[in-house]
Design an enzyme around this catalytic site. Structure first.
Site, PDB file in Angstrom:
ATOM      1  N   ALA A 126       8.908 -33.979   2.362  1.00  0.00           N
ATOM      2  CA  ALA A 126       7.829 -33.514   3.227  1.00  0.00           C
ATOM      3  C   ALA A 126       6.548 -34.217   2.806  1.00  0.00           C
ATOM      4  O   ALA A 126       6.324 -34.473   1.629  1.00  0.00           O
ATOM      5  CB  ALA A 126       7.660 -32.000   3.129  1.00  0.00           C
ATOM      6  N   ALA A 131      -0.876 -33.591   0.001  1.00  0.00           N
ATOM      7  CA  ALA A 131       0.125 -33.983  -0.996  1.00  0.00           C
ATOM      8  C   ALA A 131       1.459 -34.216  -0.307  1.00  0.00           C
ATOM      9  O   ALA A 131       1.607 -33.964   0.902  1.00  0.00           O
ATOM     10  CB  ALA A 131       0.262 -32.900  -2.061  1.00  0.00           C
ATOM     11  N   VAL A 133       6.014 -34.000  -1.168  1.00  0.00           N
ATOM     12  CA  VAL A 133       6.981 -33.310  -2.020  1.00  0.00           C
ATOM     13  C   VAL A 133       8.247 -34.153  -2.146  1.00  0.00           C
ATOM     14  O   VAL A 133       8.763 -34.679  -1.150  1.00  0.00           O
ATOM     15  CB  VAL A 133       7.331 -31.916  -1.439  1.00  0.00           C
ATOM     16  CG1 VAL A 133       8.371 -31.220  -2.303  1.00  0.00           C
ATOM     17  CG2 VAL A 133       6.071 -31.066  -1.344  1.00  0.00           C
ATOM     18  N   ASP A 286      -2.466 -20.326   5.021  1.00  0.00           N
ATOM     19  CA  ASP A 286      -2.120 -21.592   5.670  1.00  0.00           C
ATOM     20  C   ASP A 286      -0.711 -21.476   6.248  1.00  0.00           C
ATOM     21  O   ASP A 286       0.175 -22.283   5.968  1.00  0.00           O
ATOM     22  CB  ASP A 286      -2.197 -22.730   4.652  1.00  0.00           C
ATOM     23  CG  ASP A 286      -2.331 -24.097   5.324  1.00  0.00           C
ATOM     24  OD1 ASP A 286      -2.617 -24.134   6.532  1.00  0.00           O
ATOM     25  OD2 ASP A 286      -2.146 -25.114   4.644  1.00  0.00           O
TER      26      ASP A 286
END
Length: 521
Positions: A126, A131, A133, A286
């Site tokens: 992802a 950022a 992952v 979020d």
């Protein structure tokens, strides 16, 4: 100068991707539509408009990507083609090179990648605006062989965000000075809140701490899973956590195929949200579909999986009580109480008439009750409430901006899962129970237990404190006692005068009544 260059770059991106034509073409006035065709001369705008908008937001950076993520959940407000494209921003932002990610990990741990992980997927699973992952397997120590997810911060994010925030502060200042609503909307305070939460996202240690807190809070609910943090491998730029196995929540067809109860999933989502907000005052802020999955593990099948804890919202006890009372009053259709709460909290000027504010709120909210969620647009309700707030000069509360954003995310998720979900009926019993817990004996007992350590420390010290006071301040105490006795004597004399006057008045009435009756007789 940096702000000028950034502003010029934004204008260039807008023109390059034809977003000006997209906006102008949405108007029905012939003159404006003609202007849209004129400004598009000489540019190739054959690419679908949704793709152009997504690519422009990606080009402009993380703040604009987050804006697109919020828009992607509002399919009631966005055309389907645009919503589908913006949904790609949730977990399909173009990744940065894996070599950069590896270098960041090795710098953070101070050792080669192979000494930390026995296996590391160089292709990210992802990629988001802040950022990305990677999946991996730990090599040694007590966690040897454990499957984990490694989150790595994008390089130079702080500089990019600071530039955009600087421009947003400038624009907020213009709005506050030039707009009639500027003071009420508090744009600079809103930008300051956004600044705080964005910079919090740049510290992955803070995110890990947020996840640990949410995991403790949700431990007894059995509705949501929070990945466990591997603290030995958590740094500011890198975070290692338990790997979760689930299906993204927006893949509704796949969830149905696997046997997930979609209606229950929608209700559980509302329960989780209101529990985090009103019970804990600490909530995941979020909650777009890219951060929410559904567990496929047989032991936890059908539960929510929450990811990405860079942005969390917090509420004080005053905020929670105020919001709960407002929600409860709304669900009971007690619009007068809603108006009174707005005045009591200072959100509207004290001279506001309760009946006028009550009538305005009733006109906004009444048409939306007793309808399924598919027929209710929370965005439309908020828009009409906002229009009403201008009339009554309601001040926007910056500390509640995240809650408003999360409410919109919840609505977007609810529409995708179960359009027939009655949001009001699902939330009302929870809020009413919460209000009873706040004012009942259970609340009193909890407060006494919370204060017990302080009382236990204070009570044994009282005799010593009283002795020290008498020993070191005898003269001051004597003067205070003399003043107190003098005041007591004055009070006694005043009370005696009042008593004697009252008795005399009663005796006079009795004598008058006796004389009148004797004379009549």
């Amino acid at each position: 100068m940096r702000q000028v260059f950034r502003g010029a770059f934004i204008v260039w991106v807008v023109l390059r991707h034809g977003l000006d034509e997209l906006v102008l073409s949405s108007f029905q006035h012939p003159g404006i539509r003609l202007l849209g065709r004129i400004v598009s001369i000489g540019r190739n705008l054959d690419t679908p408009r949704g793709q152009r908008l997504r690519e422009a937001l990606e080009r402009l950076g993380p703040i604009f990507v987050k804006f697109g993520q919020v828009l992607s959940t509002r399919r009631d407000l966005m055309p389907p083609d645009i919503a589908d494209e913006l949904a790609k921003l949730q977990d399909r932002v173009p990744p940065f090179p894996s070599e950069v990610a590896v270098a960041t990990i090795e710098r953070a741990f101070g050792k080669p990648l192979d000494e930390v992980f026995s296996h590391f997927d160089r292709v990210p699973v992802a990629s988001a605006s802040i950022a990305q992952v990677h999946f991996a397997t730990l090599r040694s120590g007590q966690h040897a062989g454990r499957e984990v997810a490694v989150k790595v911060l994008r390089p130079a994010m702080g500089t990019v965000i600071d530039k955009d925030l600087s421009l947003m502060r400038l624009m907020a200042g213009w709005v506050e000075r030039l707009s009639a609503d500027g003071k009420r909307l508090k744009p600079r305070e809103v930008v300051a809140e956004f600044d705080k939460y964005l910079h919090d996202e740049l510290d992955l240690l803070r995110e890990a701490a947020n996840a640990a807190q949410l995991r403790r809070n949700m431990a007894g609910l059995d509705l949501v899973l929070i990945p466990e943090m591997v603290w030995d491998y958590c740094r500011t730029e890198v975070m290692v956590m338990e790997r979760m196995h689930g299906v993204p929540i927006n893949r509704v067809d796949e969830l149905r195929r696997r046997g997930v109860n979609i209606a229950k999933l929608a209700q559980d989502g509302v329960t989780i949200f209101f529990t985090q907000v009103f019970r804990d005052g600490f909530f995941h802020a979020d909650m777009h579909p890219g951060n929410i999955q559904v567990s496929t593990d047989p032991a936890t099948f059908g539960r929510y999986i929450s990811l990405d804890f860079g942005i969390v919202g917090t509420l004080t006890e005053f905020d929670k009580e105020y919001l709960a009372q407002n929600f409860t009053a709304f669900f009971r259709r007690d619009y007068k109480r809603v108006a009174e709460l707005h005045i009591e909290s200072g959100w509207v000027p004290p001279q506001t008439r309760v009946d006028e504010l009550e009538a305005a709120i009733r006109a906004v909210c009444e048409p939306y009750f007793d309808r399924p969620l598919k027929d209710i647009s929370l965005g439309m309700v908020l828009m009409r409430l906002f229009q009403t707030s201008r009339r009554f000069q309601v001040e926007i509360q910056p500390q509640l901006v995240l809650l408003q954003k999360t409410l919109l995310n919840i609505e977007g998720l609810g529409r995708e899962l179960d359009p027939d979900l009655d949001l009001w009926a699902t939330a009302k019993p929870f809020l009413e129970k919460w209000m009873v817990d706040q004012i009942g004996p259970k609340r009193l007992w909890e407060q006494l237990k919370a204060e017990a350590p302080q009382y236990a420390k204070l009570l044994p010290a009282l005799p010593r404190l009283f002795h020290d006071y008498l020993q070191h301040r005898p003269n001051d105490l004597r003067r205070e006692l003399d003043a107190l006795m003098a005041e007591q004597r004055r009070t006694n004399r005043l009370l005696q005068a009042i008593v004697y006057g009252g008795v005399g008045f009663l005796l006079g009435l009795i004598v008058t009544q006796v004389l009148v009756r004797v004379r009549l007789w």
